[in-house]
Design a protein around this motif. Structure first.
Motif, mmCIF file in Angstrom:
data_model
loop_
_atom_site.group_PDB
_atom_site.id
_atom_site.type_symbol
_atom_site.label_atom_id
_atom_site.label_comp_id
_atom_site.label_asym_id
_atom_site.label_seq_id
_atom_site.Cartn_x
_atom_site.Cartn_y
_atom_site.Cartn_z
ATOM 1 N N SER A 187 0.825 -1.240 0.083
ATOM 2 C CA SER A 187 -0.120 0.021 0.078
ATOM 3 C C SER A 187 0.896 1.336 0.014
ATOM 4 O O SER A 187 1.927 1.141 0.367
ATOM 5 C CB SER A 187 -0.903 0.042 1.071
ATOM 6 O OG SER A 187 -0.093 0.015 2.374
ATOM 7 N N GLU A 188 0.363 2.235 -0.493
ATOM 8 C CA GLU A 188 0.944 3.457 -0.589
ATOM 9 C C GLU A 188 1.535 3.918 0.808
ATOM 10 O O GLU A 188 2.696 4.681 1.105
ATOM 11 C CB GLU A 188 0.187 4.668 -0.986
ATOM 12 C CG GLU A 188 0.953 6.041 -1.444
ATOM 13 C CD GLU A 188 0.143 6.969 -1.991
ATOM 14 O OE1 GLU A 188 0.521 8.343 -1.860
ATOM 15 O OE2 GLU A 188 -0.996 6.642 -2.699
ATOM 16 N N ALA A 189 0.517 3.746 1.647
ATOM 17 C CA ALA A 189 1.108 4.271 3.202
ATOM 18 C C ALA A 189 2.193 3.530 3.935
ATOM 19 O O ALA A 189 2.937 4.134 4.345
ATOM 20 C CB ALA A 189 -0.440 4.175 4.190
ATOM 21 N N PHE A 190 2.088 2.199 3.691
ATOM 22 C CA PHE A 190 3.290 1.399 4.275
ATOM 23 C C PHE A 190 4.446 1.662 3.329
ATOM 24 O O PHE A 190 5.507 1.470 3.990
ATOM 25 C CB PHE A 190 2.902 -0.033 4.437
ATOM 26 C CG PHE A 190 3.891 -0.777 5.029
ATOM 27 C CD1 PHE A 190 3.997 -0.790 6.446
ATOM 28 C CD2 PHE A 190 4.806 -1.822 4.389
ATOM 29 C CE1 PHE A 190 4.966 -1.304 6.909
ATOM 30 C CE2 PHE A 190 5.657 -2.335 4.984
ATOM 31 C CZ PHE A 190 5.811 -2.289 6.393
ATOM 32 N N LEU A 191 4.441 1.848 2.131
ATOM 33 C CA LEU A 191 5.801 1.994 1.458
ATOM 34 C C LEU A 191 6.438 3.322 1.667
ATOM 35 O O LEU A 191 7.771 3.375 1.546
ATOM 36 C CB LEU A 191 5.399 1.858 -0.201
ATOM 37 C CG LEU A 191 5.038 0.540 -0.796
ATOM 38 C CD1 LEU A 191 4.431 0.507 -2.317
ATOM 39 C CD2 LEU A 191 5.986 -0.526 -0.506
ATOM 40 N N LYS A 192 5.967 4.307 2.334
ATOM 41 C CA LYS A 192 6.091 5.448 2.681
ATOM 42 C C LYS A 192 7.053 5.001 3.902
ATOM 43 O O LYS A 192 8.140 5.820 4.411
ATOM 44 C CB LYS A 192 5.403 6.459 3.130
ATOM 45 C CG LYS A 192 4.401 7.150 1.966
ATOM 46 C CD LYS A 192 3.536 8.034 2.186
ATOM 47 C CE LYS A 192 3.019 8.769 1.046
ATOM 48 N NZ LYS A 192 1.871 9.661 1.474
ATOM 49 N N ILE A 193 6.739 3.958 4.750
ATOM 50 C CA ILE A 193 7.375 3.653 5.973
ATOM 51 C C ILE A 193 8.756 2.986 5.494
ATOM 52 O O ILE A 193 9.721 2.864 5.771
ATOM 53 C CB ILE A 193 6.519 2.904 6.735
ATOM 54 C CG1 ILE A 193 5.584 3.673 7.304
ATOM 55 C CG2 ILE A 193 7.253 2.370 8.028
ATOM 56 C CD1 ILE A 193 4.316 3.195 7.883
ATOM 57 N N ASN A 194 8.386 1.721 4.659
ATOM 58 C CA ASN A 194 9.382 0.816 4.089
ATOM 59 C C ASN A 194 9.385 0.632 2.592
ATOM 60 O O ASN A 194 8.438 -0.186 2.187
ATOM 61 C CB ASN A 194 9.346 -0.511 4.819
ATOM 62 C CG ASN A 194 10.708 -1.513 4.356
ATOM 63 O OD1 ASN A 194 11.507 -0.962 3.704
ATOM 64 N ND2 ASN A 194 10.367 -2.700 4.988
ATOM 65 N N PRO A 195 10.199 1.302 1.887
ATOM 66 C CA PRO A 195 10.064 1.420 0.384
ATOM 67 C C PRO A 195 10.125 -0.306 -0.056
ATOM 68 O O PRO A 195 9.679 -0.346 -1.315
ATOM 69 C CB PRO A 195 10.960 2.265 -0.162
ATOM 70 C CG PRO A 195 11.463 3.201 1.119
ATOM 71 C CD PRO A 195 11.213 2.400 2.472
ATOM 72 N N LEU A 196 10.575 -1.223 0.551
ATOM 73 C CA LEU A 196 10.711 -2.719 0.255
ATOM 74 C C LEU A 196 9.694 -3.356 0.264
ATOM 75 O O LEU A 196 9.569 -4.199 -0.322
ATOM 76 C CB LEU A 196 11.770 -3.168 1.048
ATOM 77 C CG LEU A 196 13.461 -2.460 0.895
ATOM 78 C CD1 LEU A 196 14.387 -3.161 1.431
ATOM 79 C CD2 LEU A 196 13.761 -2.660 -0.723
ATOM 80 N N GLY A 197 8.551 -2.839 1.056
ATOM 81 C CA GLY A 197 7.159 -3.429 1.221
ATOM 82 C C GLY A 197 7.381 -4.779 1.903
ATOM 83 O O GLY A 197 6.869 -5.705 1.552
ATOM 84 N N GLN A 198 8.297 -4.777 3.041
ATOM 85 C CA GLN A 198 8.499 -5.855 4.016
ATOM 86 C C GLN A 198 8.401 -5.493 5.255
ATOM 87 O O GLN A 198 8.561 -4.523 5.836
ATOM 88 C CB GLN A 198 9.663 -6.263 3.620
ATOM 89 C CG GLN A 198 10.103 -6.740 2.398
ATOM 90 C CD GLN A 198 11.588 -6.935 2.033
ATOM 91 O OE1 GLN A 198 12.560 -6.424 2.744
ATOM 92 N NE2 GLN A 198 11.745 -7.833 1.126
ATOM 93 N N VAL A 199 7.974 -6.484 6.027
ATOM 94 C CA VAL A 199 7.600 -6.249 7.674
ATOM 95 C C VAL A 199 9.189 -7.482 7.934
ATOM 96 O O VAL A 199 9.032 -8.323 7.554
ATOM 97 C CB VAL A 199 6.598 -6.764 8.276
ATOM 98 C CG1 VAL A 199 5.557 -5.593 7.966
ATOM 99 C CG2 VAL A 199 5.895 -8.107 7.700
ATOM 100 N N PRO A 200 9.620 -7.222 9.048
ATOM 101 C CA PRO A 200 9.121 -6.039 10.335
ATOM 102 C C PRO A 200 9.926 -4.644 9.854
ATOM 103 O O PRO A 200 10.680 -4.456 9.033
ATOM 104 C CB PRO A 200 9.538 -6.271 11.497
ATOM 105 C CG PRO A 200 10.913 -7.430 11.280
ATOM 106 C CD PRO A 200 10.435 -7.858 9.989
ATOM 107 N N ALA A 201 9.106 -3.457 10.348
ATOM 108 C CA ALA A 201 9.702 -2.272 10.508
ATOM 109 C C ALA A 201 9.615 -1.560 11.760
ATOM 110 O O ALA A 201 8.319 -1.760 12.363
ATOM 111 C CB ALA A 201 9.158 -1.215 9.153
ATOM 112 N N LEU A 202 10.660 -0.795 12.301
ATOM 113 C CA LEU A 202 10.616 -0.202 13.512
ATOM 114 C C LEU A 202 10.682 1.124 13.327
ATOM 115 O O LEU A 202 11.740 1.699 12.845
ATOM 116 C CB LEU A 202 11.519 -0.717 14.492
ATOM 117 C CG LEU A 202 11.622 -0.055 15.835
ATOM 118 C CD1 LEU A 202 10.472 -0.523 16.612
ATOM 119 C CD2 LEU A 202 12.957 -0.678 16.789
ATOM 120 N N VAL A 203 9.616 1.998 13.571
ATOM 121 C CA VAL A 203 9.856 3.591 13.456
ATOM 122 C C VAL A 203 10.161 4.176 14.975
ATOM 123 O O VAL A 203 9.327 3.879 15.830
ATOM 124 C CB VAL A 203 8.533 4.224 13.223
ATOM 125 C CG1 VAL A 203 8.666 5.585 13.089
ATOM 126 C CG2 VAL A 203 7.943 3.552 11.833
#
Length: 203
Positions: free
Chosen positions: A41-57
């Motif tokens: 999704s556009e929203a998550f790709l702004k967090i991780n452009p690789l489109g993968q989890v996990p991600a820690l902000v």
């Protein structure tokens, strides 16, 4: 701080959850749905452009990705228990086994998952013959680990470590996609029973 998670059977975010549970840490989490394609999704790709989890902000907006990197971050902030080891030899041994599991088991397992499983058929073009060609590689790696565990309670140290977390999540994901631990690998099965009994394994 916010941890972007995906529930079982996703193995990578589970590694961080197990790690946090072993540390006795609680971190705000939100789930990302893999089946619905929320990773792309556009929203998550702004967090991780690789489109993968996990991600820690982090609190300052910095984003950390990659399972071991996130766990190392928490380990440096909260060094007890030392899941990455203490002293040059133990740290190197845990790192060695973590990489062995990721590369020798995780990579072929990922190819089997991507190219043979019905779920991933909806998401990408599959090359089934290539996927199946990775089964012997994965089974060979399991045999290697089974032999290495002989006479040991844990994989890389005399205590539970990051290497055990990576192996547990890998073995459990393999079982999910139809590759359980063979009966002829009793040492690996016994190890699996021990580490699965730890409360953190339910994280």
């Amino acid at each position: 701080m916010l941890f972007y998670n995906a529930p079982m059977p996703a193995p990578n975010p589970r590694r961080v959850r197990i790690f946090l549970a072993e540390k006795g840490l609680s971190v705000p989490m939100t789930d990302i749905s893999i089946p619905t394609g929320e990773l792309r999704s556009e929203a998550f790709l702004k967090i991780n452009p690789l489109g993968q989890v996990p991600a820690l902000v982090l609190d300052d907006g910095e984003v950390l990705t990659e399972t071991v990197s996130i766990c190392r971050y928490f380990d440096l902030l909260h060094p007890e228990p030392p899941l990455f080891g203490v002293g040059a030899e133990e740290i190197a041994r845990i790192d060695m086994w973590t990489r062995r599991v990721e590369l020798r088991m995780g990579m072929p397992l990922s190819m089997i998952w991507q190219h043979t499983h019905p779920f991933t058929a909806r998401l990408l073009r599959q090359f089934t013959e290539f996927g199946e060609s990775n089964r012997p590689r994965f089974e060979e790696a399991m045999r290697f680990v089974d032999a290495a565990l002989a006479g040991r309670e844990f994989l890389a140290s005399d205590r539970f470590s990051m290497a055990d977390i990576v192996l547990l999540s890998t073995v459990d994901f393999a079982a999910f996609i139809g590759i359980p631990i063979p009966d002829e690998m009793p040492t690996l099965k016994a190890w699996h029973g021990r580490v699965s009994a730890r409360p953190s394994a339910q994280a």
